[in-house]
Design an enzyme around this catalytic site. Structure first.
Site, PDB file in Angstrom:
ATOM      1  N   GLY A   1       0.538  -0.950   0.086  1.00 48.37           N
ATOM      2  CA  GLY A   1      -0.191  -0.323   0.060  1.00 48.37           C
ATOM      3  C   GLY A   1       0.867   1.619   0.020  1.00 48.37           C
TER       4      GLY A   1
ATOM      5  N   ASN B   1       1.778   2.800  -2.631  1.00 55.32           N
ATOM      6  CA  ASN B   1       1.110   4.095  -3.879  1.00 55.32           C
ATOM      7  C   ASN B   1      -0.520   4.865  -2.475  1.00 55.32           C
ATOM      8  OD1 ASN B   1       2.424   4.224  -5.981  1.00 55.32           O
ATOM      9  ND2 ASN B   1       1.852   2.053  -6.115  1.00 55.32           N
TER      10      ASN B   1
ATOM     11  N   ARG C   1     -15.133 -15.613  -9.495  1.00 55.38           N
ATOM     12  CA  ARG C   1     -14.565 -13.917  -9.304  1.00 55.38           C
ATOM     13  C   ARG C   1     -16.246 -12.829  -9.898  1.00 55.38           C
ATOM     14  NH1 ARG C   1     -10.361 -11.483 -13.707  1.00 55.38           N
ATOM     15  NH2 ARG C   1     -10.689 -13.962 -14.873  1.00 55.38           N
TER      16      ARG C   1
ATOM     17  N   ARG D   1      -5.802  -9.060  -7.944  1.00 56.74           N
ATOM     18  CA  ARG D   1      -6.902  -9.776  -8.283  1.00 56.74           C
ATOM     19  C   ARG D   1      -7.136  -8.996  -9.872  1.00 56.74           C
ATOM     20  NH1 ARG D   1      -5.918 -13.989  -6.556  1.00 56.74           N
ATOM     21  NH2 ARG D   1      -7.952 -14.823  -7.580  1.00 56.74           N
TER      22      ARG D   1
ATOM     23  N   LEU E   1      -9.656  -7.991 -12.642  1.00 60.11           N
ATOM     24  CA  LEU E   1     -11.194  -7.962 -12.623  1.00 60.11           C
ATOM     25  C   LEU E   1     -11.539  -8.255 -13.885  1.00 60.11           C
ATOM     26  CD1 LEU E   1     -10.699  -4.137 -12.164  1.00 60.11           C
ATOM     27  CD2 LEU E   1     -11.349  -6.027 -10.574  1.00 60.11           C
TER      28      LEU E   1
ATOM     29  N   ASN F   1      -5.152   1.844 -12.946  1.00 61.06           N
ATOM     30  CA  ASN F   1      -4.460   1.443 -12.618  1.00 61.06           C
ATOM     31  C   ASN F   1      -3.025   2.108 -12.561  1.00 61.06           C
ATOM     32  OD1 ASN F   1      -3.107  -1.170 -11.366  1.00 61.06           O
ATOM     33  ND2 ASN F   1      -2.774  -1.437 -13.734  1.00 61.06           N
TER      34      ASN F   1
ATOM     35  N   HIS G   1       1.234   0.950 -12.910  1.00 62.92           N
ATOM     36  CA  HIS G   1       1.788  -0.241 -13.945  1.00 62.92           C
ATOM     37  C   HIS G   1       3.057   0.413 -13.611  1.00 62.92           C
ATOM     38  CE1 HIS G   1       2.831  -4.282 -15.486  1.00 62.92           C
ATOM     39  NE2 HIS G   1       2.938  -3.374 -16.374  1.00 62.92           N
TER      40      HIS G   1
ATOM     41  N   ASP H   1      -3.437  -4.255 -18.100  1.00 61.82           N
ATOM     42  CA  ASP H   1      -2.467  -3.738 -17.744  1.00 61.82           C
ATOM     43  C   ASP H   1      -2.553  -2.715 -19.165  1.00 61.82           C
ATOM     44  OD1 ASP H   1      -1.477  -4.476 -15.832  1.00 61.82           O
ATOM     45  OD2 ASP H   1       0.474  -6.239 -16.368  1.00 61.82           O
TER      46      ASP H   1
ATOM     47  N   ALA I   1       9.091   7.454  -8.374  1.00 60.85           N
ATOM     48  CA  ALA I   1       7.798   8.265  -9.300  1.00 60.85           C
ATOM     49  C   ALA I   1       7.255   7.833  -9.629  1.00 60.85           C
ATOM     50  CB  ALA I   1       8.798   7.704 -10.934  1.00 60.85           C
TER      51      ALA I   1
HETATM   52  C1  GRF Z   1       3.324  -1.370  -7.751  1.00 59.03           C
HETATM   53  O1  GRF Z   1       4.196  -1.196  -7.836  1.00 59.03           O
HETATM   54  C2  GRF Z   1       2.106  -0.483  -8.766  1.00 59.03           C
HETATM   55  O2  GRF Z   1       2.710  -0.257  -9.737  1.00 59.03           O
HETATM   56  C3  GRF Z   1       2.265  -1.835  -9.052  1.00 59.03           C
HETATM   57  O3  GRF Z   1       1.687  -2.529  -7.718  1.00 59.03           O
HETATM   58  C4  GRF Z   1       2.554  -2.138  -7.032  1.00 59.03           C
HETATM   59  C5  GRF Z   1       2.123  -2.260  -5.826  1.00 59.03           C
HETATM   60  O4  GRF Z   1       2.852  -1.476  -4.030  1.00 59.03           O
HETATM   61  N1  GRF Z   1       0.830  -2.338  -9.319  1.00 59.03           N
HETATM   62  P1  GRF Z   1       2.281  -1.157  -3.329  1.00 59.03           P
HETATM   63  O5  GRF Z   1       1.131  -1.725  -3.227  1.00 59.03           O
HETATM   64  O6  GRF Z   1       1.247   0.555  -3.548  1.00 59.03           O
HETATM   65  O7  GRF Z   1       3.345  -0.521  -2.370  1.00 59.03           O
END
Ligand code: GRF
Length: 215
Positions: free
Chosen positions: A14, A16, A66, A92, A94, A108, A110, A146, A174
Site C-alpha cells: 500500500g 501507492n 470471480r 486480482r 477484474l 491503475n 503499473h 495492464d 516515481a
Molecule cells: C506497485 O509497483 C504498482 O505499480 C503495482 O504494484 C505495486 C504496488 O505497490 N501495480 P504498493 O502496494 O503500492 O506499495
C-alpha cells in the site's frame, strides 16, 4: 467544491495508497479516499488506511467465483458512494463485466512504460530486455490486463548496475509522485477519455515536468 469520492483497492504494502492518502490530506486536493478495500486481510495498506481514519473493508476472494467476489466489491463501492476506483497493487484480475460497469472510472498504476512490459516481474523483464529506460504508467482500466488509455507516465533511466530490486525502488519513487498527479487531473476533469486515448486539458507548463518526471 465537492471532492471526488475514491475507493482504493489493494492487496499488500500500500505505498501507492499512502501517496494518495498524503495528497488527499490537503483539503484543496480534488479527491478524497472514502474506502480502502483489500482481498487480503494481512495487507499492510489496511493499517495505513486505519491510521488515516479511512474506512476499510476486507473481501476475501478465496472460495468464490470471480463474479460473486466482484458483486460484493460492487455493492460495497455503491454503499459508500464511490465515484472512482484506484487500483493500487490490487493483485486480482477484474472481469470484463466489472470493468464495463465501471468503464472510465477505474485507474491503475503499473511499474513500466506501457504498453511495454505488462504482467508480473516487470523489472526482471526490463533488465532481460536490456531497456535503457523504464518508468511507470497510470492508465484507465480496460478489460485486458495492464491495458487502457494512458493518463500519465514517468520515465526512469536504467543504470548499468541495476538489479530488479534497485530498479523497483527507483520506479516506486516515481509512482508515488505520478499517481496523485494523475488522480488530480482526472478529478479536476482535465484528463478526458476519448476512445483509446486520454486528452489532457489545461495542463500548465509547470505541470509538464511533473507529468514526465525523470528525477
Ligand atoms: C506497485 O509497483 C504498482 O505499480 C503495482 O504494484 C505495486 C504496488 O505497490 N501495480 P504498493 O502496494 O503500492 O506499495
Amino acid at each position: 467544491m465537492a471532492r471526488l469520492k475514491v475507493a482504493a483497492l489493494i492487496s499488500g504494502r500500500g505505498s501507492n495508497l499512502q501517496a494518495l492518502i498524503d495528497a488527499a490530506a490537503d483539503p484543496t486536493y480534488p479527491a478524497e479516499i472514502v474506502l480502502v478495500l483489500s482481498n487480503n486481510a494481512d495487507a499492510y495498506g489496511l493499517q495505513r488506511a486505519s491510521a488515516a481514519g479511512i474506512a476499510t473493508l476486507v473481501i476475501d476472494h478465496r472460495g468464490k467465483e470471480r463474479p460473486a467476489f466482484e458483486a460484493e466489491i460492487d455493492a460495497a463501492l455503491r454503499r459508500n458512494g464511490v465515484e472512482l476506483i484506484c487500483l493500487a497493487g490490487f493483485m486480482r484480475l477484474l472481469t470484463a463485466g466489472f470493468a464495463e460497469r465501471w468503464r472510465d472510472r477505474i485507474l491503475n498504476i503499473h511499474p513500466s512504460l506501457l504498453p511495454a512490459f505488462k504482467g508480473l516481474h516487470v523489472h526482471e523483464q526490463v533488465l532481460a530486455a536490456g531497456a535503457r529506460f523504464t518508468g511507470c504508467t497510470v492508465h484507465v482500466v480496460r478489460p485486458e490486463m495492464d491495458a487502457g488509455p494512458i493518463i500519465a507516465q514517468a520515465a526512469v533511466p536504467v543504470a548499468p548496475d541495476d538489479t530488479a530490486d534497485s530498479l523497483a525502488a527507483r520506479v516506486l519513487e516515481a509512482e508515488h509522485r505520478l499517481y496523485p498527479l494523475a488522480l488530480r487531473l482526472v478529478a479536476e476533469g482535465r484528463a478526458i477519455v476519448e476512445g483509446d486515448l486520454v486528452r489532457l486539458e489545461r495542463v500548465a507548463a509547470a505541470e509538464t515536468s511533473l507529468l514526465n518526471p525523470t528525477r
